[in-house]
Motif scaffolding. Structure first.
Motif, short mmCIF file in Angstrom:
data_model
loop_
_atom_site.label_atom_id
_atom_site.label_comp_id
_atom_site.label_asym_id
_atom_site.label_seq_id
_atom_site.Cartn_x
_atom_site.Cartn_y
_atom_site.Cartn_z
N TYR A 33 0.84 -1.20 0.00
CA TYR A 33 0.00 0.00 0.00
C TYR A 33 0.87 1.24 0.00
O TYR A 33 0.37 2.35 -0.07
N ASN A 34 2.18 1.02 0.14
CA ASN A 34 3.07 2.16 0.26
C ASN A 34 3.58 2.57 -1.10
O ASN A 34 4.17 1.77 -1.83
N LEU A 35 3.36 3.82 -1.46
CA LEU A 35 3.70 4.26 -2.81
C LEU A 35 5.21 4.21 -3.06
O LEU A 35 5.65 3.97 -4.18
N LEU A 36 5.99 4.40 -2.01
CA LEU A 36 7.44 4.38 -2.19
C LEU A 36 7.90 2.98 -2.57
O LEU A 36 8.66 2.78 -3.52
N LEU A 37 7.40 2.00 -1.82
CA LEU A 37 7.78 0.62 -2.12
C LEU A 37 7.24 0.22 -3.49
O LEU A 37 7.88 -0.52 -4.24
N LEU A 38 6.06 0.75 -3.81
CA LEU A 38 5.48 0.47 -5.12
C LEU A 38 6.43 0.93 -6.22
O LEU A 38 6.72 0.20 -7.17
N VAL A 39 6.95 2.15 -6.06
CA VAL A 39 7.86 2.68 -7.07
C VAL A 39 9.14 1.85 -7.11
O VAL A 39 9.67 1.56 -8.18
N LEU A 40 9.62 1.46 -5.94
CA LEU A 40 10.85 0.66 -5.91
C LEU A 40 10.64 -0.66 -6.63
O LEU A 40 11.48 -1.09 -7.44
N GLY A 41 9.52 -1.31 -6.35
CA GLY A 41 9.22 -2.59 -7.01
C GLY A 41 9.11 -2.40 -8.51
O GLY A 41 9.67 -3.16 -9.31
N LEU A 42 8.42 -1.33 -8.89
CA LEU A 42 8.23 -1.03 -10.30
C LEU A 42 9.58 -0.81 -10.99
O LEU A 42 9.83 -1.29 -12.08
N GLU A 43 10.47 -0.09 -10.29
CA GLU A 43 11.78 0.19 -10.87
C GLU A 43 12.62 -1.07 -10.99
O GLU A 43 13.31 -1.29 -11.98
N LEU A 44 12.54 -1.92 -9.96
CA LEU A 44 13.28 -3.18 -10.01
C LEU A 44 12.82 -3.99 -11.21
O LEU A 44 13.63 -4.49 -12.00
N ALA A 45 11.51 -4.10 -11.37
CA ALA A 45 10.97 -4.86 -12.50
C ALA A 45 11.39 -4.21 -13.81
O ALA A 45 11.79 -4.89 -14.76
N SER A 46 11.34 -2.87 -13.86
CA SER A 46 11.67 -2.18 -15.10
C SER A 46 13.14 -2.34 -15.45
O SER A 46 13.48 -2.64 -16.59
N LEU A 47 14.02 -2.16 -14.46
CA LEU A 47 15.45 -2.26 -14.74
C LEU A 47 15.79 -3.63 -15.31
O LEU A 47 16.53 -3.75 -16.29
N ALA A 48 15.24 -4.66 -14.68
CA ALA A 48 15.50 -6.01 -15.19
C ALA A 48 14.95 -6.15 -16.61
O ALA A 48 15.58 -6.74 -17.48
N SER A 49 13.78 -5.56 -16.83
CA SER A 49 13.17 -5.68 -18.16
C SER A 49 13.98 -4.93 -19.21
O SER A 49 14.10 -5.39 -20.34
N TYR A 50 14.55 -3.77 -18.84
CA TYR A 50 15.35 -3.03 -19.81
C TYR A 50 16.49 -3.91 -20.33
O TYR A 50 16.71 -3.99 -21.53
N SER A 51 17.21 -4.52 -19.38
CA SER A 51 18.35 -5.33 -19.84
C SER A 51 17.87 -6.55 -20.61
O SER A 51 18.52 -6.98 -21.55
N LEU A 52 16.71 -7.09 -20.22
CA LEU A 52 16.20 -8.25 -20.95
C LEU A 52 15.83 -7.87 -22.38
O LEU A 52 16.08 -8.63 -23.31
N ALA A 53 15.23 -6.68 -22.53
CA ALA A 53 14.80 -6.27 -23.86
C ALA A 53 16.00 -6.18 -24.80
O ALA A 53 15.88 -6.48 -25.98
N GLY A 54 17.14 -5.77 -24.27
CA GLY A 54 18.31 -5.65 -25.12
C GLY A 54 19.24 -6.84 -25.01
O GLY A 54 20.45 -6.70 -25.23
N PHE A 55 18.72 -7.96 -24.68
CA PHE A 55 19.60 -9.09 -24.36
C PHE A 55 20.40 -9.58 -25.56
O PHE A 55 21.52 -10.02 -25.42
N HIS A 56 19.82 -9.48 -26.73
CA HIS A 56 20.59 -9.83 -27.94
C HIS A 56 21.38 -8.60 -28.34
O HIS A 56 21.00 -7.86 -29.22
N LYS A 57 22.51 -8.39 -27.67
CA LYS A 57 23.10 -7.07 -27.78
C LYS A 57 23.72 -6.83 -29.15
O LYS A 57 23.92 -5.70 -29.54
N GLY A 58 24.01 -7.87 -29.89
CA GLY A 58 24.54 -7.68 -31.23
C GLY A 58 23.48 -7.27 -32.23
O GLY A 58 23.78 -6.80 -33.31
N GLU A 59 22.24 -7.45 -31.84
CA GLU A 59 21.16 -7.24 -32.81
C GLU A 59 20.66 -5.81 -32.73
O GLU A 59 20.35 -5.31 -31.66
N LYS A 60 20.55 -5.21 -33.91
CA LYS A 60 20.17 -3.80 -33.94
C LYS A 60 18.76 -3.59 -33.35
O LYS A 60 18.53 -2.69 -32.56
N ARG A 61 17.87 -4.48 -33.77
CA ARG A 61 16.48 -4.35 -33.34
C ARG A 61 16.35 -4.43 -31.82
O ARG A 61 15.60 -3.71 -31.19
N SER A 62 17.12 -5.36 -31.26
CA SER A 62 17.06 -5.59 -29.83
C SER A 62 17.61 -4.38 -29.08
O SER A 62 17.05 -3.95 -28.07
#
Lengths: 508, 524
Positions: A128-157
């Motif tokens: 219910y705490n907005l601060l923790l909510l943002v922290l969780g959201l950021e943790l999920a996002s940061l991991a997702s950012y690196s996952l999205a670019g995981f094929h680092k040789g690929e331009k599209r990725s």
């Protein structure tokens, strides 16, 4: 002193699913260093075992209410999303293991990042705490950012990752700004304090005001805060007007990651959004002032829902890439789920949970199909599927079921989901008329039929001389299972209804 | 209030057996090897024959035509939380159509012999389609009704789209989009009714509608019942298909393979008319009263316009397709007249058109299989090489034309008389002055133009195909084969039998039609 320790232990035991996942993630990372294998299914298995254990703990904790460390809340609503996330992440790990194009480098990190994103979502939906909510959201996002670019040789990725980071960073900033405004007018970060459900701020500044008071004192500030926070959520669930990143990122990311973003991450966003608006506006004792404000919020959400589904479906009509089409389709489905939230009542919230559960089966199935065919043909275009229908029926017939379910035709679970949403939109409302939204949802189903059926048409109605695709038994089994569940829960959906209803302890 | 007559003598699982036999058949066919097409055909034939036997037994045995209300009902809770029940039953409106369904599906199996690229999936989908159609006719719960209604879409899409003519993909998606658009409207109406009354049960909704118990809000100046009426009407009108929603039909018919055209014209169109009688008019009778003349106008437009367009066709199959639009117009006109004769005529017309149009499509299929085209102007003198075929085709087309002594005549005559008697739109002053004339009298008059044009296009087509000088190319055409006669014969026999003894179906419908009329006129 003793009492305090006791409290901590109790908090830890409430957090056992999260702790299990953290441990699993660390073990995966460590074993990767020890085994140093490139093509290891063992790491994936560890991840699956961890997720399974977390899911079991969640199931056994069903019905438990509690708060750990004053920040993390344990309830059925959060449990629903955590279970959803573990199940979806599990499927994504299986997808990574089955992915033929995955180059298998840095495989340990791949699993680790998926698990970390799952942990982030766990915290995001469980507080219910907005601060923790943002922290969780950021943790999920940061991991997702690196996952999205995981094929680092690929331009599209790389492009996908870049876009995701820029949009994600921007929207996170917008959201945090909104939260800070809300903090400024209420003096608290706890949603329950804002809603008046908790008299004392558990964190303890002692200057907290409820939202009702804030609304009276500075309505403009509250409105701005709400819009900004909604913008942040809008990014996470890929709803209009912050959906532009989704097609590019979904298309550029490796398919298992796309699956994660479209299913787990989106559901996580919905979990947080529904908790936020549910507690602040829908809960029974919000007071007259807030209840009046509720209809305006509902109307904004309804407009966002209508715009999202229409834009998503219209854009999907013209796609020639299956992956991009599914990306737009998942944008449209975010609009559908929002219909339930926009209704601003318990029936609507239930409908949204139900639809998300339905979305799980049909969308994971559709992405599994995509993964299989892009692995076989090396392409993701609709064209590459030409005439494949009769050549691999164990893969393509389930896909037809998923597509029909996504359209919302009985007897599939997607239909029962849409039924609930229509119910919610047309249901009795105090001052919020959403009948038009129901009609809009219906018309959108008809639009979506056209592009979903285009896949069916290419698969079954057209011929080609392409050879029979090489079979992949585990994927066929998975798809058949998902298709079976899509039909089974379409005919006998009482268990899903009960599950969705049990999540409504949020509003009591 | 027990609206389903749920007493033990009336309860029965027969209808469920009937509905799910095709599903069992489907599983059996799925397990057969794809290479053994002969075994698959035999299995499909068997699993369409058993429902036929069962339905015939029901029609002549179990079903009691003197009793009003639903028979052979089965009822249990399906999704308790939402008040959704599995409840099935038949009355005099659905029983004849149920029987017709089993006849036509049985006929469709031998007729499928010449379908190109025939495979196992064809028969699987055919059986799935039968499940959907039978299910719609027995459902007494709107949710169940809707589920079955939609189950039909996907098999039909594939049957047209995979085994159809050159433009099959276009025709298939057009069919799907039109029907789904209608279904969505139906779904919204059903949910509105459910939210208003708390039930999905059709008999309960009818009872509530009769008592004027809907309390839904008026929107945009139209009352709740008006909205429900139009949403449901459009949903079913697309299926009939009524003007102006008919454009999918010619495409679907022309592209569909012969047996699928037979089923489409014979049964699927009737679902629209049946839906109106079961799930639209009796639920919102007051709105129906109010707009009856609009429906009458739409019906007459379909009659005249359909016949006029059929007159201009050079494609044999497209001509028959437009004749369906024209003939289904009679169904709408008869219903809208709100007289007992008209209603009986409309209900009978659904049955007789199901028989005669199916026969016509089979007839067209026979010549198409030999000539591989359907251009009416390219034929000529086919009576010489194919005398038996000529005789049978003449029976089929004369039945469709409505020649006295044939099935179509009775139903069309009943409809016209019923429409002429209609008092819809009569003003009190007109009645007082003895001027017994109103909108429906005009409409009936205009509809006769359609009848004349029907005679014209059918006779002209027969003339162009069978008479005149024989085209050299077609000299050595084989006469109609035993297999083709086997498909055609039951339908032609019914055409003649129903022409002479129409009570053969009318008696079955009489009580239910009277009940329906009582509900509909009560509201007025």
């Amino acid at each position: 002193m003793f009492a305090l320790q006791d409290l901590h232990l109790q908090g830890l035991s409430l957090l056992s699913p999260e702790l299990t996942l953290v441990t699993t993630a660390l073990v995966v990372l460590m074993m990767d260093l020890i085994w140093k294998e490139r093509d290891s299914w063992r790491l994936g298995a560890i991840g699956l075992v961890g997720l399974g254990a977390a899911a079991l703990q969640l199931v056994s904790a069903h019905g438990t209410q509690g708060t750990a460390f004053g920040l993390v809340s344990i309830d059925n609503f959060g449990g629903f999303f955590k279970l959803f996330t573990s199940a979806a992440t599990g499927v994504c790990i299986v997808f990574v293991m089955l992915d033929r194009r995955e180059r298998r480098h840095r495989i340990g990190e791949y699993y680790f990042l998926l698990l970390s994103a799952a942990i982030g979502i766990f915290f995001m939906v469980g507080t219910y705490n907005l601060l923790l909510l943002v922290l969780g959201l950021e943790l999920a996002s940061l991991a997702s950012y690196s996952l999205a670019g995981f094929h680092k040789g690929e331009k599209r990725s790389a492009e996908a990752a870049m876009k995701y980071v820029v949009f994600g960073g921007l929207s996170a900033g917008v959201m945090v700004f909104g939260i800070s405004l809300l903090y400024a007018v209420t003096g608290t970060l706890d949603m329950r304090v804002m809603s008046g459900a908790l008299a004392i701020d558990p964190v303890g500044e002692g200057v907290a005001r409820s939202l009702a008071v804030a609304l009276e004192q500075s309505p403009g500030m509250v409105a701005l805060a709400m819009i900004l926070i909604l913008g942040g959520f809008s990014f996470k669930i890929s709803s209009a007007p912050f959906h532009f990143w989704a097609p590019d990122v979904y298309e550029g990311s490796p398919t298992p990651v796309t699956t994660f973003l479209a299913v787990a991450s989106k559901a996580g966003g919905f979990g947080a959004l529904m908790r936020f608006f549910g507690v602040l506006f829908v809960a029974p004792d919000v007071g007259e002032m807030v209840a009046a404000y509720r209809n305006e919020i509902g109307m904004v959400l309804a407009l966002v829902a209508a715009a999202t589904m229409t834009l998503g479906n219209l854009a999907a009509l013209r796609q020639t890439s299956l992956k991009r089409m599914l990306a737009y389709s998942s944008v449209a489905h975010a609009g559908y789920v929002l219909v339930g939230v926009a209704a601003m009542n318990q029936a609507g919230m239930e409908a949204s949970l139900f639809y998300l559960a339905a979305y799980y089966f049909m969308n994971l199935g559709a992405f599994g199909f995509l993964l299989y065919f892009s692995g076989v043909t090396g392409r993701e275009t609709l064209e590459s599927l030409r005439g494949m229908g009769p050549k691999a029926p164990m893969i393509t017939v389930p896909m037809v079921i998923f597509l029909v379910s996504l359209t919302g035709i009985p007897p599939m679970v997607g239909f029962t989901g849409k039924l609930q949403l229509l119910y919610a939109a047309m249901g009795p409302a105090e001052g919020l008329q959403l009948g038009w939204l129901a009609v809009c949802l219906g018309l959108n189903s008809v639009i979506s039929l056209y592009y979903y059926m285009r896949v069916v048409r290419v698969l079954f109605l057209e011929d080609s001389d392409e050879p029979r695709p090489e079979p992949q038994v585990p994927m066929a089994v998975f798809l058949c299972l998902m298709a079976f569940l899509t039909v089974w829960f379409g005919l006998f959906f009482t268990p899903l209804l009960d599950l969705a209803r049990s999540g409504m302890d949020l509003l009591t | 209030m027990d609206l389903l007559n749920l007493n033990p003598e009336n309860a029965s699982t027969l209808l469920s057996w009937l509905t799910f036999l095709p599903l069992i058949g489907m599983c059996v066919v799925l397990m057969l090897p794809a290479s053994n097409l002969r075994a698959i055909k035999i299995a499909t034939g068997l699993f369409t024959f058993i429902p036929l036997v069962l339905a015939t037994q029901m029609y002549f045995g179990t079903f009691d035509k003197t009793v009003s209300g639903y028979q052979m009902v089965q009822h249990f809770e399906w999704i308790k939380v939402l008040g959704i029940n599995y409840s099935v039953g038949v009355d005099g409106l659905s029983m004849p159509l149920l029987w017709l369904t089993t006849i036509l599906f049985f006929v469709a199996v031998p007729a499928s012999e010449t379908v190109p690229r025939l495979s196992k999936s064809y028969f699987v989908l055919l059986l799935l389609l039968e499940l959907g159609v039978l299910g719609v006719f027995v459902s007494l719960d709107f949710f169940l009704f809707y589920v079955y209604w939609e189950v039909m879409l996907l098999p039909m899409y594939f049957l047209i789209g995979i085994w159809g003519g050159p433009q099959r993909e276009y025709a298939a998606i057009k069919f799907f989009l039109y029907t789904l658009a209608g279904s969505v409207l139906m779904l919204i109406a059903v949910i509105a009714l459910r939210l208003d009354t708390g039930t999905f049960s059709i008999p309960e909704l009818v009872a509530i509608g009769k008592a004027g118990g809907f309390t839904g809000p008026a929107l945009l100046g139209m009352s709740f019942t008006t909205w429900v009426f139009w949403f449901l009407f459009i949903a079913f009108a697309i299926k009939i298909p009524a003007f102006p929603f008919h454009t999918w039909l010619p495409d679907a018919h022309v592209q569909a393979p012969t047996p699928i055209s037979v089923i489409l014209a014979g049964i699927l169109l009737k679902l629209g008319g049946y839906g109106l009688l079961r799930g639209c008019f009796p639920i919102v009778p007051d709105a129906f009263h109010h707009f009856a003349y609009v429906l009458g106008v739409l019906g007459v437009i379909a009659i005249v316009y359909g016949a006029y367009v059929a007159l201009g066709q050079t494609d044999f199959k497209k001509m028959v397709a437009y004749s369906s639009v024209s003939h289904m117009g009679f169904v709408l006109l008869g219903m809208a007249a709100l007289t007992e004769w008209g209603m009986n005529g409309a209900a009978l017309q659904m049955f007789t058109h199901g028989i005669s149009s199916a026969a016509c499509f089979l007839v067209v299929g026979v010549v198409y299989d030999r000539a591989h085209h359907r251009d009416l102007n390219a034929f000529g003198g086919l009576a010489q090489p194919m005398p038996r075929y000529w005789a049978l085709a003449t029976i089929a087309f004369f039945a469709s034309l409505g020649l006295p002594g044939m099935a179509g005549f009775v139903s069309e005559a009943l409809t016209m008389v019923g429409a002429f008697q209609s008092q819809v739109g009569w003003t009190d002053e007109a009645i007082a002055s003895g001027w017994m004339w109103g909108p429906f009298q005009w409409l009936t008059l205009i509809a006769t133009i359609g009848i004349v044009m029907t005679a014209a296009y059918i006779l002209w087509a027969l003339q162009r195909v069978f008479l005149g000088t024989l085209n050299e190319k077609y000299q050595d055409f084989k006469d109609i084969s035993a297999r083709e006669v086997f498909s055609l014969a039951p339908l032609l026999i019914l055409c003649i039998v129903l022409g002479i003894f129409p009570w053969f179906v009318l008696d079955w419908m009489e009580v239910s039609v009277a009940d329906l009329m009582q509900i509909l006129t009560f509201a007025g």
